[in-house]
Design a protein around this motif. Sequence first.
Motif, PDB file in Angstrom:
ATOM      1  N   PRO A   1     -72.387  -8.605 -73.784  1.00  0.00           N
ATOM      2  CA  PRO A   1     -73.366  -9.503 -74.420  1.00  0.00           C
ATOM      3  C   PRO A   1     -74.590  -9.815 -73.564  1.00  0.00           C
ATOM      4  CG  PRO A   1     -71.413 -10.713 -73.707  1.00  0.00           C
ATOM      5  CD  PRO A   1     -71.089  -9.268 -73.563  1.00  0.00           C
ATOM      6  N   THR A   2     -75.753  -9.457 -74.091  1.00  0.00           N
ATOM      7  CA  THR A   2     -77.031  -9.825 -73.469  1.00  0.00           C
ATOM      8  C   THR A   2     -78.014 -10.365 -74.506  1.00  0.00           C
ATOM      9  OG1 THR A   2     -78.127  -7.678 -73.760  1.00  0.00           O
ATOM     10  CG2 THR A   2     -76.752  -7.949 -71.786  1.00  0.00           C
ATOM     11  N   GLY A   3     -77.568 -10.563 -75.742  1.00  0.00           N
ATOM     12  CA  GLY A   3     -78.497 -10.958 -76.799  1.00  0.00           C
ATOM     13  C   GLY A   3     -79.532  -9.882 -77.071  1.00  0.00           C
ATOM     14  N   ASN A   4     -79.145  -8.616 -76.858  1.00  0.00           N
ATOM     15  CA  ASN A   4     -80.026  -7.449 -77.032  1.00  0.00           C
ATOM     16  C   ASN A   4     -81.166  -7.419 -76.024  1.00  0.00           C
ATOM     17  OD1 ASN A   4     -78.487  -6.408 -79.133  1.00  0.00           O
ATOM     18  ND2 ASN A   4     -79.752  -7.325 -80.738  1.00  0.00           N
ATOM     19  N   ARG A   5     -80.987  -8.071 -74.886  1.00  0.00           N
ATOM     20  CA  ARG A   5     -82.001  -8.050 -73.841  1.00  0.00           C
ATOM     21  C   ARG A   5     -81.603  -7.038 -72.773  1.00  0.00           C
ATOM     22  NH1 ARG A   5     -84.876 -12.877 -74.298  1.00  0.00           N
ATOM     23  NH2 ARG A   5     -86.507 -11.793 -73.124  1.00  0.00           N
ATOM     24  N   LEU A   6     -82.585  -6.352 -72.208  1.00  0.00           N
ATOM     25  CA  LEU A   6     -82.360  -5.286 -71.242  1.00  0.00           C
ATOM     26  C   LEU A   6     -81.983  -5.887 -69.884  1.00  0.00           C
ATOM     27  CD1 LEU A   6     -84.789  -2.248 -70.754  1.00  0.00           C
ATOM     28  CD2 LEU A   6     -83.284  -3.104 -68.985  1.00  0.00           C
ATOM     29  N   THR A   7     -80.788  -5.566 -69.421  1.00  0.00           N
ATOM     30  CA  THR A   7     -80.261  -6.136 -68.185  1.00  0.00           C
ATOM     31  C   THR A   7     -79.759  -5.001 -67.294  1.00  0.00           C
ATOM     32  OG1 THR A   7     -79.560  -8.077 -69.461  1.00  0.00           O
ATOM     33  CG2 THR A   7     -78.639  -7.829 -67.253  1.00  0.00           C
ATOM     34  N   PRO A   8     -80.489  -4.670 -66.235  1.00  0.00           N
ATOM     35  CA  PRO A   8     -80.146  -3.475 -65.448  1.00  0.00           C
ATOM     36  C   PRO A   8     -79.188  -3.745 -64.278  1.00  0.00           C
ATOM     37  CG  PRO A   8     -82.277  -4.288 -64.759  1.00  0.00           C
ATOM     38  CD  PRO A   8     -81.792  -5.220 -65.840  1.00  0.00           C
ATOM     39  N   GLY A   9     -78.205  -4.629 -64.475  1.00  0.00           N
ATOM     40  CA  GLY A   9     -77.239  -4.850 -63.409  1.00  0.00           C
ATOM     41  C   GLY A   9     -76.473  -6.138 -63.584  1.00  0.00           C
ATOM     42  N   HIS A  10     -75.489  -6.339 -62.723  1.00  0.00           N
ATOM     43  CA  HIS A  10     -74.707  -7.574 -62.755  1.00  0.00           C
ATOM     44  C   HIS A  10     -74.043  -7.815 -61.412  1.00  0.00           C
ATOM     45  CE1 HIS A  10     -70.930  -5.303 -63.023  1.00  0.00           C
ATOM     46  NE2 HIS A  10     -71.412  -4.641 -64.056  1.00  0.00           N
ATOM     47  N   LYS A  11     -73.596  -9.031 -61.219  1.00  0.00           N
ATOM     48  CA  LYS A  11     -72.905  -9.395 -59.992  1.00  0.00           C
ATOM     49  C   LYS A  11     -71.586  -8.632 -59.851  1.00  0.00           C
ATOM     50  CE  LYS A  11     -74.626 -14.119 -59.232  1.00  0.00           C
ATOM     51  NZ  LYS A  11     -74.256 -15.554 -59.121  1.00  0.00           N
ATOM     52  N   GLY A  12     -71.092  -8.596 -58.625  1.00  0.00           N
ATOM     53  CA  GLY A  12     -69.764  -8.081 -58.384  1.00  0.00           C
ATOM     54  C   GLY A  12     -68.742  -9.201 -58.422  1.00  0.00           C
ATOM     55  N   ALA A  13     -67.485  -8.840 -58.277  1.00  0.00           N
ATOM     56  CA  ALA A  13     -66.408  -9.837 -58.277  1.00  0.00           C
ATOM     57  C   ALA A  13     -65.459  -9.557 -57.125  1.00  0.00           C
ATOM     58  CB  ALA A  13     -65.654  -9.819 -59.598  1.00  0.00           C
ATOM     59  N   HIS A  14     -65.109 -10.593 -56.410  1.00  0.00           N
ATOM     60  CA  HIS A  14     -64.129 -10.496 -55.332  1.00  0.00           C
ATOM     61  C   HIS A  14     -63.089 -11.580 -55.597  1.00  0.00           C
ATOM     62  CE1 HIS A  14     -63.503  -9.656 -50.763  1.00  0.00           C
ATOM     63  NE2 HIS A  14     -62.362  -9.891 -51.372  1.00  0.00           N
ATOM     64  N   TRP A  15     -61.989 -11.171 -56.241  1.00  0.00           N
ATOM     65  CA  TRP A  15     -60.908 -12.106 -56.523  1.00  0.00           C
ATOM     66  C   TRP A  15     -59.929 -12.081 -55.364  1.00  0.00           C
ATOM     67  CZ3 TRP A  15     -59.386 -10.969 -62.339  1.00  0.00           C
ATOM     68  CH2 TRP A  15     -60.478 -11.257 -63.160  1.00  0.00           C
ATOM     69  N   MET A  16     -59.512 -13.261 -54.946  1.00  0.00           N
ATOM     70  CA  MET A  16     -58.569 -13.366 -53.842  1.00  0.00           C
ATOM     71  C   MET A  16     -57.372 -14.229 -54.213  1.00  0.00           C
ATOM     72  SD  MET A  16     -61.293 -13.706 -50.718  1.00  0.00           S
ATOM     73  CE  MET A  16     -62.657 -14.039 -51.820  1.00  0.00           C
ATOM     74  N   ARG A  17     -56.242 -13.909 -53.596  1.00  0.00           N
ATOM     75  CA  ARG A  17     -55.015 -14.692 -53.769  1.00  0.00           C
ATOM     76  C   ARG A  17     -54.765 -15.437 -52.468  1.00  0.00           C
ATOM     77  NH1 ARG A  17     -49.239 -13.548 -53.064  1.00  0.00           N
ATOM     78  NH2 ARG A  17     -48.027 -14.778 -54.562  1.00  0.00           N
ATOM     79  N   LEU A  18     -54.728 -16.759 -52.563  1.00  0.00           N
ATOM     80  CA  LEU A  18     -54.449 -17.600 -51.415  1.00  0.00           C
ATOM     81  C   LEU A  18     -53.049 -18.171 -51.553  1.00  0.00           C
ATOM     82  CD1 LEU A  18     -57.644 -17.564 -51.761  1.00  0.00           C
ATOM     83  CD2 LEU A  18     -57.632 -19.724 -50.535  1.00  0.00           C
ATOM     84  N   THR A  19     -52.273 -18.120 -50.496  1.00  0.00           N
ATOM     85  CA  THR A  19     -50.918 -18.641 -50.536  1.00  0.00           C
ATOM     86  C   THR A  19     -50.665 -19.552 -49.340  1.00  0.00           C
ATOM     87  OG1 THR A  19     -50.075 -16.663 -49.400  1.00  0.00           O
ATOM     88  CG2 THR A  19     -49.957 -16.698 -51.808  1.00  0.00           C
ATOM     89  N   ALA A  20     -49.798 -20.521 -49.553  1.00  0.00           N
ATOM     90  CA  ALA A  20     -49.377 -21.425 -48.476  1.00  0.00           C
ATOM     91  C   ALA A  20     -47.864 -21.575 -48.542  1.00  0.00           C
ATOM     92  CB  ALA A  20     -50.050 -22.790 -48.616  1.00  0.00           C
ATOM     93  N   THR A  21     -47.227 -21.520 -47.380  1.00  0.00           N
ATOM     94  CA  THR A  21     -45.780 -21.716 -47.281  1.00  0.00           C
ATOM     95  C   THR A  21     -45.507 -23.005 -46.517  1.00  0.00           C
ATOM     96  OG1 THR A  21     -45.418 -19.331 -47.260  1.00  0.00           O
ATOM     97  CG2 THR A  21     -43.615 -20.715 -46.472  1.00  0.00           C
ATOM     98  N   GLY A  22     -44.689 -23.870 -47.097  1.00  0.00           N
ATOM     99  CA  GLY A  22     -44.365 -25.138 -46.458  1.00  0.00           C
ATOM    100  C   GLY A  22     -42.878 -25.277 -46.196  1.00  0.00           C
ATOM    101  N   ARG A  23     -42.369 -26.494 -46.303  1.00  0.00           N
ATOM    102  CA  ARG A  23     -40.952 -26.762 -46.065  1.00  0.00           C
ATOM    103  C   ARG A  23     -40.475 -27.749 -47.120  1.00  0.00           C
ATOM    104  NH1 ARG A  23     -41.574 -28.426 -41.514  1.00  0.00           N
ATOM    105  NH2 ARG A  23     -41.414 -30.696 -41.746  1.00  0.00           N
ATOM    106  N   ALA A  24     -39.421 -27.387 -47.837  1.00  0.00           N
ATOM    107  CA  ALA A  24     -38.892 -28.228 -48.902  1.00  0.00           C
ATOM    108  C   ALA A  24     -38.208 -29.471 -48.336  1.00  0.00           C
ATOM    109  CB  ALA A  24     -37.915 -27.438 -49.761  1.00  0.00           C
ATOM    110  N   ALA A  25     -38.245 -30.539 -49.117  1.00  0.00           N
ATOM    111  CA  ALA A  25     -37.550 -31.772 -48.770  1.00  0.00           C
ATOM    112  C   ALA A  25     -37.381 -32.589 -50.047  1.00  0.00           C
ATOM    113  CB  ALA A  25     -38.344 -32.563 -47.728  1.00  0.00           C
ATOM    114  N   HIS A  26     -36.587 -33.654 -49.951  1.00  0.00           N
ATOM    115  CA  HIS A  26     -36.400 -34.531 -51.104  1.00  0.00           C
ATOM    116  C   HIS A  26     -37.707 -35.265 -51.401  1.00  0.00           C
ATOM    117  CE1 HIS A  26     -34.737 -37.620 -53.748  1.00  0.00           C
ATOM    118  NE2 HIS A  26     -33.631 -36.865 -53.832  1.00  0.00           N
TER     119      HIS A  26
END
Length: 373
Positions: free
Chosen positions: A158-183
């Motif tokens: 979708p560009t609304g029929n407007r001429l668009t000669p490019g687009h951004k890139g995407a860098h998806w990342m997965r962030l993880t954290a490990t902790g310690r369980a408790a009550h």
Amino acid sequence: MTAALGLLTELVRHRTVASGEGALAQLCADPLREGGFEVSTPGWEEGREQLVARTGSGSAPLTVTGHLDTVPADPAQWTVDPWAAERDGDRVVGRGTSDMKSGVAVAVVAAVDHAARPHDCRGLQLVLTAGEETGCTGALRLRRSSLAPGGPLLVAEPTGNRLTPGHKGAHWMRLTATGRAAHGSAPHLGDNAVVRLARAAGALHDHGTWPSHETFGPVTANVGLLRGGVQPNVVPDFAEMLLDVRTVPGVEGDDVRSVVAGLGGDGVRVEDHVVLPVVDTDAHDPFVGLVREALVAAGEDDELQSPARYFTDASVLAGLLSPSGDGRPAPTVVLGPGEPDQCHVVDEWCSASKVEAAVEIYRRLFDGWCRAE
């Protein structure tokens, strides 16, 4: 109802949220085969078939691409059925109307019409993909050997029929954290992984010094998913986050990852999830000129727009279609009838009149392509 609007209605009425694209590939394959196209429907599992269709004698055809999947829609939030393709004056309302089943319908109808007109066809190729919304999943499964490379690429996003000669890139990342369980009654005895990632999410959301580009604008970051824990009375020992960073020319993946890791803080692991390059075609490229000529001939505005903020399958296909085979991307233009600000929103709509205008633009472009050699 015209052919393009009729096909759009059929496409929208199929729910293709990360599944079921094969039914639409077959729906589009039928008129293309009848129009003389050679059609294949490669897929990687049942129901996830894609479409590659070619016509003409040229070895380096013009390729047109669009995706068949959509993001989800919650009917409780919509004022109409998301999969009914209801008309409201000039608007066609439904999930995928703008992003981007209107572009797919226009590409198929214009391509069939082009092939039916007697002429020496230089070559036209349609590539309709599955799984674009999940990080170009389907396009990444295609191989250069299954395509006819060498020509330029038109993306019907979708560009609304407007001429668009490019687009951004995407860098998806997965962030993880490990902790310690408790009550849950003794949180001081545990190490809360959700809290650690929540702090990282806040830091990433508030970060205001991302690099910027004069035409592409700034790098942006969105915390799209954050989850962890099992129930209220257990200190969570694991959490994960998915982060969507949109990149611009001159910004390297290592630099982005380094910023994210710094903002994430100690104890947060950062891994690449999906990395898609920027698409940036020179404004003076002959293909851009050809698209401008088609717009003028169709009575439309040929002004170049700023690069799109979203990514498309061109991040993958432009490299696969490289004229030299060395990875230098094929010249690419994004131009489709959908409304850019309607992507992924409630009560998504597209303009019926812009769908019809896009059919004429594509017809002019395809004819111009075959005359250009």
